[in-house]
Design a protein around this motif. Structure first.
Motif, mmCIF file in Angstrom:
data_model
loop_
_atom_site.group_PDB
_atom_site.id
_atom_site.type_symbol
_atom_site.label_atom_id
_atom_site.label_comp_id
_atom_site.label_asym_id
_atom_site.label_seq_id
_atom_site.Cartn_x
_atom_site.Cartn_y
_atom_site.Cartn_z
ATOM 1 N N GLN A 52 0.829 -1.204 0.000
ATOM 2 C CA GLN A 52 0.000 0.000 0.000
ATOM 3 C C GLN A 52 0.861 1.251 0.000
ATOM 4 O OE1 GLN A 52 -3.289 0.361 -0.335
ATOM 5 N NE2 GLN A 52 -3.415 -1.841 -0.670
ATOM 6 N N ALA A 53 1.927 1.241 0.797
ATOM 7 C CA ALA A 53 2.807 2.410 0.871
ATOM 8 C C ALA A 53 3.445 2.686 -0.486
ATOM 9 C CB ALA A 53 3.870 2.199 1.931
ATOM 10 N N SER A 54 3.880 1.622 -1.164
ATOM 11 C CA SER A 54 4.495 1.835 -2.475
ATOM 12 C C SER A 54 3.465 2.322 -3.490
ATOM 13 C CB SER A 54 5.165 0.559 -2.971
ATOM 14 O OG SER A 54 4.216 -0.442 -3.215
ATOM 15 N N SER A 55 2.222 1.869 -3.347
ATOM 16 C CA SER A 55 1.163 2.354 -4.242
ATOM 17 C C SER A 55 0.904 3.846 -4.027
ATOM 18 C CB SER A 55 -0.129 1.578 -4.016
ATOM 19 O OG SER A 55 0.049 0.225 -4.317
ATOM 20 N N VAL A 56 0.881 4.252 -2.755
ATOM 21 C CA VAL A 56 0.656 5.674 -2.447
ATOM 22 C C VAL A 56 1.810 6.518 -2.975
ATOM 23 C CG1 VAL A 56 0.530 7.351 -0.557
ATOM 24 C CG2 VAL A 56 -0.809 5.242 -0.449
ATOM 25 N N VAL A 57 3.036 6.041 -2.807
ATOM 26 C CA VAL A 57 4.192 6.770 -3.313
ATOM 27 C C VAL A 57 4.117 6.879 -4.833
ATOM 28 C CG1 VAL A 57 6.699 6.655 -3.599
ATOM 29 C CG2 VAL A 57 5.678 6.236 -1.375
ATOM 30 N N GLY A 58 3.701 5.801 -5.479
ATOM 31 C CA GLY A 58 3.560 5.831 -6.933
ATOM 32 C C GLY A 58 2.513 6.821 -7.393
ATOM 33 N N LEU B 228 1.554 9.521 -5.717
ATOM 34 C CA LEU B 228 2.033 10.873 -5.437
ATOM 35 C C LEU B 228 3.084 11.313 -6.441
ATOM 36 C CD1 LEU B 228 2.323 10.804 -1.549
ATOM 37 C CD2 LEU B 228 0.583 11.938 -2.933
ATOM 38 N N GLY B 229 3.783 10.349 -7.033
ATOM 39 C CA GLY B 229 4.822 10.678 -7.985
ATOM 40 C C GLY B 229 4.293 11.080 -9.353
ATOM 41 N N ARG B 230 3.018 10.872 -9.590
ATOM 42 C CA ARG B 230 2.458 11.213 -10.902
ATOM 43 C C ARG B 230 2.409 12.686 -11.138
ATOM 44 N NH1 ARG B 230 -2.565 7.159 -12.002
ATOM 45 N NH2 ARG B 230 -1.406 5.263 -11.681
#
Length: 68
Positions: free
Chosen positions: A58-64, A66-68
């Motif tokens: 989930q954390a990596s999904s959120v970071v991904g 936010l990176g958009r």
């Protein structure tokens, strides 16, 4: 604007608190206080349910996102 019983009661409660010298809370808190309140529960739930992998996913999904 239509006065509803709920709004009227809340408004009266706020006025009473102000009249008694009480401080009316704005309903906000510092983000670090919110993190300090939530983090222990999140850790306990992750340990109990073995969800470290899910948390990392989930954390990596959120970071991904936010990176958009």
């Amino acid at each position: 604007m239509v006065e509803t019983p709920g709004r009227t009661a809340l408004r009266a409660q706020g006025r009473r608190a102000a009249a008694l010298g009480g401080r009316q809370s704005a309903g906000t808190r510092h983000p670090l206080v919110a993190v300090a309140m939530v983090l222990p529960l999140a850790i306990v739930l992750a340990v109990v349910f073995g969800g470290w992998e899910a948390v990392m996913t989930q954390a990596s999904s959120v970071v991904g996102m936010l990176g958009r």
